[in-house]
Design a protein around this motif. Structure first.
Motif, PDB file in Angstrom:
ATOM      1  N   LEU A  81       0.836  -1.203   0.000  1.00 52.12           N
ATOM      2  CA  LEU A  81       0.000   0.000   0.000  1.00 52.12           C
ATOM      3  C   LEU A  81       0.863   1.241   0.000  1.00 52.12           C
ATOM      4  CD1 LEU A  81      -2.588  -1.058   2.750  1.00 52.12           C
ATOM      5  CD2 LEU A  81      -2.858  -1.262   0.277  1.00 52.12           C
ATOM      6  N   ASN A  82       0.260   2.358  -0.351  1.00 60.87           N
ATOM      7  CA  ASN A  82       0.974   3.626  -0.250  1.00 60.87           C
ATOM      8  C   ASN A  82       1.036   4.070   1.204  1.00 60.87           C
ATOM      9  OD1 ASN A  82      -1.620   4.445   0.277  1.00 60.87           O
ATOM     10  ND2 ASN A  82      -1.798   5.834  -1.448  1.00 60.87           N
ATOM     11  N   ASP A  83       1.698   5.191   1.466  1.00 62.77           N
ATOM     12  CA  ASP A  83       1.880   5.663   2.841  1.00 62.77           C
ATOM     13  C   ASP A  83       0.556   5.933   3.536  1.00 62.77           C
ATOM     14  OD1 ASP A  83       4.595   5.452   2.791  1.00 62.77           O
ATOM     15  OD2 ASP A  83       4.949   7.545   2.230  1.00 62.77           O
ATOM     16  N   ALA A  84      -0.415   6.436   2.821  1.00 60.27           N
ATOM     17  CA  ALA A  84      -1.716   6.746   3.417  1.00 60.27           C
ATOM     18  C   ALA A  84      -2.553   5.493   3.660  1.00 60.27           C
ATOM     19  CB  ALA A  84      -2.491   7.724   2.533  1.00 60.27           C
ATOM     20  N   GLY A  85      -2.160   4.382   3.043  1.00 61.19           N
ATOM     21  CA  GLY A  85      -2.884   3.134   3.222  1.00 61.19           C
ATOM     22  C   GLY A  85      -4.201   3.054   2.484  1.00 61.19           C
ATOM     23  N   ASP A  86      -4.393   3.921   1.483  1.00 62.55           N
ATOM     24  CA  ASP A  86      -5.671   3.933   0.772  1.00 62.55           C
ATOM     25  C   ASP A  86      -5.541   3.577  -0.710  1.00 62.55           C
ATOM     26  OD1 ASP A  86      -4.368   6.167  -0.154  1.00 62.55           O
ATOM     27  OD2 ASP A  86      -5.842   7.613   0.598  1.00 62.55           O
ATOM     28  N   GLU A  87      -4.354   3.100  -1.109  1.00 61.27           N
ATOM     29  CA  GLU A  87      -4.166   2.742  -2.510  1.00 61.27           C
ATOM     30  C   GLU A  87      -3.166   1.590  -2.615  1.00 61.27           C
ATOM     31  OE1 GLU A  87      -2.562   4.712  -6.708  1.00 61.27           O
ATOM     32  OE2 GLU A  87      -3.052   5.999  -4.989  1.00 61.27           O
ATOM     33  N   VAL A  88      -3.507   0.600  -3.428  1.00 56.68           N
ATOM     34  CA  VAL A  88      -2.624  -0.551  -3.636  1.00 56.68           C
ATOM     35  C   VAL A  88      -1.527  -0.168  -4.621  1.00 56.68           C
ATOM     36  CG1 VAL A  88      -2.481  -2.925  -4.494  1.00 56.68           C
ATOM     37  CG2 VAL A  88      -4.477  -2.188  -3.171  1.00 56.68           C
ATOM     38  N   VAL A  89      -0.282  -0.473  -4.263  1.00 57.58           N
ATOM     39  CA  VAL A  89       0.830  -0.169  -5.160  1.00 57.58           C
ATOM     40  C   VAL A  89       1.500  -1.448  -5.689  1.00 57.58           C
ATOM     41  CG1 VAL A  89       1.278   2.112  -4.222  1.00 57.58           C
ATOM     42  CG2 VAL A  89       2.388   0.144  -3.182  1.00 57.58           C
ATOM     43  N   LEU A  90       1.669  -2.463  -4.814  1.00 61.27           N
ATOM     44  CA  LEU A  90       2.291  -3.735  -5.208  1.00 61.27           C
ATOM     45  C   LEU A  90       3.513  -3.512  -6.104  1.00 61.27           C
ATOM     46  CD1 LEU A  90      -0.668  -6.217  -5.859  1.00 61.27           C
ATOM     47  CD2 LEU A  90       1.045  -6.306  -4.059  1.00 61.27           C
TER      48      LEU A  90
END
Length: 248
Positions: free
Chosen positions: A169-178
């Motif tokens: 996840l990104n730093d904010a925890g609201d988007e998957v980055v993988l």
């Protein structure tokens, strides 16, 4: 009309005297409290219990966490970025004071047999290679951990991702980055599972069976939680002195 008013007065009199039991008395008392406090809506609005709890904290209930402890909690390492830390802190705070903090942490550790391995491995590849060497020598060699499709497998994968510097996840925890590290962790998990040095029941393994297999002498390594060592001291006191954890 006169008869109707008289019956209404009689019914009211009977409710006030308790002729209709506790439920009627409670309903009458609730109506009286609402009449006495027309602006006090906590009897009607959702979330009133939370507001009441906050007033109790502020008005002499349980006090805030001491500053020396709250400072440590605020600067702890369990953060996923500034936004995540702020969101977690907000749920434990009231009027900028901390009222709740973890008493301890629970992290996954690498336990190993000191009579089989002189030093703990520094990488996953080294651990797999060491286990394969022990296997070739006919000695206890298995790497035991949780692989069933539940929290245990998620924690194992998260550990692999973190160890290679990957991110899910990104730093904010609201988007998957993988990112590439997360993909590399999947490849490492596959290699680990197919290396021939894990338990045949890896895909069904959960905490306690893994702990008991290691406790019975079935593994050279165990990826698990801190609780396994006191359990080992009690269940297999003769083995406990020959078990250590990476980092000691």
């Amino acid at each position: 009309m006169v008869e109707t008013r008289a019956r209404r007065r009689a019914l009211t009199h009977r409710v006030r005297r308790g002729r209709f039991g506790g439920a009627a008395r409670a309903a009458g008392g609730l109506r009286r409290r609402r009449r006495r406090h027309p602006k006090h809506r906590s009897l009607q609005r959702p979330g009133a219990e939370l507001a009441t709890g906050r007033r109790r904290l502020h008005g002499g209930g349980r006090g805030p966490v001491p500053h020396r402890v709250s400072a440590t909690a605020a600067t702890g390492r369990r953060t996923a970025g500034a936004d995540g830390a702020t969101a977690r802190g907000r749920g434990r705070q009231y009027r900028d004071r901390l009222y709740a903090a973890p008493k301890n942490t629970n992290v996954q550790l690498l336990w190993y047999r000191t009579d089989l391995v002189a030093e703990p491995p520094q990488t996953w590849a080294e651990m797999i290679r060491t286990a394969q060497q022990l296997q070739a020598q006919g000695r206890t060699h298995r790497i035991l951990t949780m692989g069933a499709r539940y929290e245990g497998l998620v924690v194992l994968y998260n550990t692999l991702v973190a160890s290679v510097g990957g991110r899910i996840l990104n730093d904010a925890g609201d988007e998957v980055v993988l990112d590439e590290g997360a993909v590399q962790a999947l490849e490492l998990l596959k290699r680990f599972a197919t290396s021939g040095v894990t338990s045949p029941s890896l895909s069904n393994a959960v905490e306690d069976p893994v702990r008991l297999e290691f406790q019975d002498g079935g593994g050279a390594f165990q990826l698990s939680w801190p609780y396994v060592y006191p359990a080992l001291q009690e269940g297999a006191p003769e083995l406990a002195p020959r078990v250590s954890r990476a980092g000691d």
